[in-house]
Design a protein around this motif. Structure first.
Motif, PDB file in Angstrom:
ATOM      1  N   ARG A  39       2.037   3.624   7.011  1.00  0.00           N
ATOM      2  CA  ARG A  39       1.895   3.229   5.610  1.00  0.00           C
ATOM      3  C   ARG A  39       0.589   3.766   5.036  1.00  0.00           C
ATOM      4  O   ARG A  39       0.560   4.245   3.900  1.00  0.00           O
ATOM      5  CB  ARG A  39       1.960   1.710   5.480  1.00  0.00           C
ATOM      6  CG  ARG A  39       3.351   1.187   5.588  1.00  0.00           C
ATOM      7  CD  ARG A  39       3.401  -0.292   5.304  1.00  0.00           C
ATOM      8  NE  ARG A  39       4.785  -0.757   5.376  1.00  0.00           N
ATOM      9  CZ  ARG A  39       5.118  -2.012   5.521  1.00  0.00           C
ATOM     10  NH1 ARG A  39       4.189  -2.957   5.590  1.00  0.00           N
ATOM     11  NH2 ARG A  39       6.381  -2.355   5.596  1.00  0.00           N
ATOM     12  N   HIS A  41      -1.041   6.368   6.133  1.00  0.00           N
ATOM     13  CA  HIS A  41      -0.856   7.817   6.058  1.00  0.00           C
ATOM     14  C   HIS A  41      -0.042   8.192   4.820  1.00  0.00           C
ATOM     15  O   HIS A  41      -0.401   9.128   4.091  1.00  0.00           O
ATOM     16  CB  HIS A  41      -0.168   8.311   7.334  1.00  0.00           C
ATOM     17  CG  HIS A  41       0.131   9.778   7.334  1.00  0.00           C
ATOM     18  ND1 HIS A  41      -0.839  10.731   7.445  1.00  0.00           N
ATOM     19  CD2 HIS A  41       1.319  10.441   7.222  1.00  0.00           C
ATOM     20  CE1 HIS A  41      -0.276  11.922   7.402  1.00  0.00           C
ATOM     21  NE2 HIS A  41       1.030  11.774   7.275  1.00  0.00           N
ATOM     22  N   LEU A  42       1.049   7.464   4.564  1.00  0.00           N
ATOM     23  CA  LEU A  42       1.885   7.730   3.403  1.00  0.00           C
ATOM     24  C   LEU A  42       1.116   7.474   2.116  1.00  0.00           C
ATOM     25  O   LEU A  42       1.203   8.266   1.167  1.00  0.00           O
ATOM     26  CB  LEU A  42       3.151   6.859   3.454  1.00  0.00           C
ATOM     27  CG  LEU A  42       4.145   7.043   2.309  1.00  0.00           C
ATOM     28  CD1 LEU A  42       4.672   8.475   2.293  1.00  0.00           C
ATOM     29  CD2 LEU A  42       5.281   6.055   2.444  1.00  0.00           C
ATOM     30  N   SER A  43       0.357   6.419   2.068  1.00  0.00           N
ATOM     31  CA  SER A  43      -0.453   6.108   0.894  1.00  0.00           C
ATOM     32  C   SER A  43      -1.473   7.208   0.638  1.00  0.00           C
ATOM     33  O   SER A  43      -1.635   7.666  -0.496  1.00  0.00           O
ATOM     34  CB  SER A  43      -1.152   4.762   1.096  1.00  0.00           C
ATOM     35  OG  SER A  43      -2.023   4.503   0.036  1.00  0.00           O
ATOM     36  N   LYS A  45      -1.292  10.307   1.658  1.00  0.00           N
ATOM     37  CA  LYS A  45      -0.577  11.522   1.281  1.00  0.00           C
ATOM     38  C   LYS A  45      -0.146  11.464  -0.179  1.00  0.00           C
ATOM     39  O   LYS A  45      -0.272  12.458  -0.913  1.00  0.00           O
ATOM     40  CB  LYS A  45       0.648  11.716   2.183  1.00  0.00           C
ATOM     41  CG  LYS A  45       1.391  12.989   1.910  1.00  0.00           C
ATOM     42  CD  LYS A  45       2.536  13.185   2.849  1.00  0.00           C
ATOM     43  CE  LYS A  45       3.248  14.486   2.490  1.00  0.00           C
ATOM     44  NZ  LYS A  45       4.406  14.717   3.280  1.00  0.00           N
TER      45      LYS A  45
END
Length: 169
Positions: A39, A41-43, A45
């Motif tokens: 999460r 990492h996704l945020s 990115k």
């Protein structure tokens, strides 16, 4: 009795269940931390992509403005008389190329007319014939060009006009 209590079937099943519970809790916590890491990492990115998109849009807008400015400058430069004449000659040259390709009967007549015109220009430049500037009459400045042309008697048009007007008064 104490020995049977700790080594009985129920106790062994309980111990085995506790081992599975510890393994399951370990995997649950590990997967939970991995999910939190994904999460983050996704945020990160998405934030980076949002910043990149913002930069790209700003750059695109700057390029649009620059393109519009350059288009206006090109149009302004094309309106300068000398540039306009060059542009018109370029248009004629491109039209000539298309006509040579597209109209088969046009080419021989055009080449003959072009060689005749080239010969006339060569004679005018050598001083053997009077200048006949067509483009200056068609694209403006025709009055000044005709005023500089000599008449058949060798006088300039402006001199003969002055002589005519003096004779009338």
């Amino acid at each position: 009795m104490n020995k049977d209590l700790f080594l009985g079937q129920f106790a062994l099943g309980f111990y085995l269940g506790c081992i599975f519970l510890v393994i399951a809790c370990y995997n649950y916590l590990r997967l939970k931390s991995e999910l939190a890491r994904f999460r983050r990492h996704l945020s990160d990115k998405l934030e980076i992509e949002a910043e990149t998109m913002k930069k790209i849009k700003a750059e695109q807008e700057n390029l649009r403005k620059e393109n519009e400015t350059l288009r206006v400058k090109v149009n302004a430069l094309n309106e300068i008389p000398d540039r306009k004449l060059q542009r018109d000659l370029e248009v004629y040259a491109r039209a000539e190329k298309r006509m040579l390709i597209n109209a088969p009967g046009f080419a021989p007549a055009w080449e003959t007319a072009k060689s005749d015109a080239h010969g006339e220009l060569a004679e005018e430049e050598a001083g053997k014939a009077a200048p006949k500037r067509i483009f200056s009459r068609l694209f403006g400045g025709g009055n000044s060009a005709t005023a500089a042309l000599p008449n058949r008697d060798g006088n300039n048009n402006s001199e003969s006009d002055a002589a005519r007007s003096g004779a009338e008064h």
